[in-house]
Design an enzyme around this catalytic site. Sequence first.
Site, PDB file in Angstrom:
ATOM      1  N   PRO A  16       0.310  -1.346   0.095  1.00  0.00           N
ATOM      2  CA  PRO A  16       0.216  -0.144   0.129  1.00  0.00           C
ATOM      3  C   PRO A  16       0.601   1.808  -0.238  1.00  0.00           C
ATOM      4  CG  PRO A  16      -0.748  -1.169   2.138  1.00  0.00           C
ATOM      5  CD  PRO A  16       1.010  -2.339   1.322  1.00  0.00           C
ATOM      6  N   GLU A  60       3.472  -7.558   8.732  1.00  0.00           N
ATOM      7  CA  GLU A  60       3.401  -6.510   9.184  1.00  0.00           C
ATOM      8  C   GLU A  60       3.970  -5.619   7.478  1.00  0.00           C
ATOM      9  OE1 GLU A  60       0.904  -4.057  10.558  1.00  0.00           O
ATOM     10  OE2 GLU A  60       0.700  -6.488  10.556  1.00  0.00           O
ATOM     11  N   ARG A  70      -3.288  -9.229 -19.854  1.00  0.00           N
ATOM     12  CA  ARG A  70      -4.489  -9.311 -21.478  1.00  0.00           C
ATOM     13  C   ARG A  70      -3.630  -8.226 -22.652  1.00  0.00           C
ATOM     14  NH1 ARG A  70      -7.875  -4.974 -20.697  1.00  0.00           N
ATOM     15  NH2 ARG A  70      -9.776  -5.766 -21.578  1.00  0.00           N
ATOM     16  N   ASP A  87     -11.072  -0.083 -23.686  1.00  0.00           N
ATOM     17  CA  ASP A  87     -10.972   0.035 -22.568  1.00  0.00           C
ATOM     18  C   ASP A  87     -11.324   0.879 -22.210  1.00  0.00           C
ATOM     19  OD1 ASP A  87     -10.981  -2.666 -22.346  1.00  0.00           O
ATOM     20  OD2 ASP A  87      -9.257  -3.460 -21.844  1.00  0.00           O
TER      21      ASP A  87
HETATM   22  N1  ADE Z   1       0.025  -5.542  -0.140  1.00  0.00           N
HETATM   23  C1  ADE Z   1      -0.889  -4.792   0.994  1.00  0.00           C
HETATM   24  N2  ADE Z   1      -2.125  -4.481   0.350  1.00  0.00           N
HETATM   25  C2  ADE Z   1      -1.971  -3.544  -0.952  1.00  0.00           C
HETATM   26  C3  ADE Z   1      -2.254  -2.584  -1.564  1.00  0.00           C
HETATM   27  N3  ADE Z   1      -3.319  -1.825  -1.507  1.00  0.00           N
HETATM   28  N4  ADE Z   1      -1.607  -2.790  -2.667  1.00  0.00           N
HETATM   29  C4  ADE Z   1      -0.811  -3.544  -3.239  1.00  0.00           C
HETATM   30  N5  ADE Z   1      -0.050  -4.717  -2.431  1.00  0.00           N
HETATM   31  C5  ADE Z   1      -0.526  -4.474  -1.101  1.00  0.00           C
END
Ligand code: ADE
Length: 253
Positions: free
Chosen positions: A89, A116, A154, A169
């Site tokens: 994230p 974590e 794809r 797309d």
């Molecule tokens: N691992 C945990 N959450 C994630 C996300 N939002 N994007 C990519 N990898 C992740």
Amino acid sequence: MRIDVITLFPDFIAQCVAFGVTGRAGERQLLSLHGWNPRDYAEGNYRRVDERPFGGGPGMVMLIDPLRAAIAAARAADPAPARIVYLTPQGAPLTQAKVRELATRERVILLCGRYEGVDERLIEAEVDEEVSIGDYVLSGGELAAAVVIDAVARLQEGALSDAESAAQDSFEGGLLDCPHYTRPVEHELGRVPDVLMSGNHAEIARWRRREALGRTWQRRPDLLDEPALSKADHQLLNEYRARFAEVGDDFDG
Ligand code: ADE
């Protein structure tokens, strides 16, 4: 293209992409996918892949060495140089432009974290870029890796049955997609817009462009670079707005 995935759950990734377009891309050898489990490279009876974080706090952190050995094994399996992408994230948001860029590479290694996260030193030493699939937290990188694999697969030449469908797309032209309809023409849920059955290809293309512009304006104004639109696009968008002001988005002509 070759994609290697460093993951504690290689079977999960294989299952995720075994169907549909990604499955076919594999069968047609447009994409070869290989899983590497850091647990196979972990030491000791327990084959530990994680430890408690220094400094305390909840959760576990993935150990450097099993990941590093798995990455080394993946690299050694093919002489082509590989870009290492860590799914997290904290990464840069995945966009269609990023997908297109990855899709042109001969080889990519996707690194999936669990717990974590991953010891920062491994990331600094091995990872070329960090990618996020959205502003929410998954319990691991596997679903994010499957998303990247699908989006990249794809775009491989020959993966889609109709070469046109990738180019049309959402996002490929920087716009959302227009609505689509199929049989029957009349249904209790509504009627297919007449223009789509007119056989007039220029009018159909115009209608689709207007819908794509209008939807992008309504739903994702952040994607619409209005000053950069052509005169013709401005006119279509103005038509859409005028109709929208009259009848909302409940119109078909
Ligand atoms: N691992 C945990 N959450 C994630 C996300 N939002 N994007 C990519 N990898 C992740």
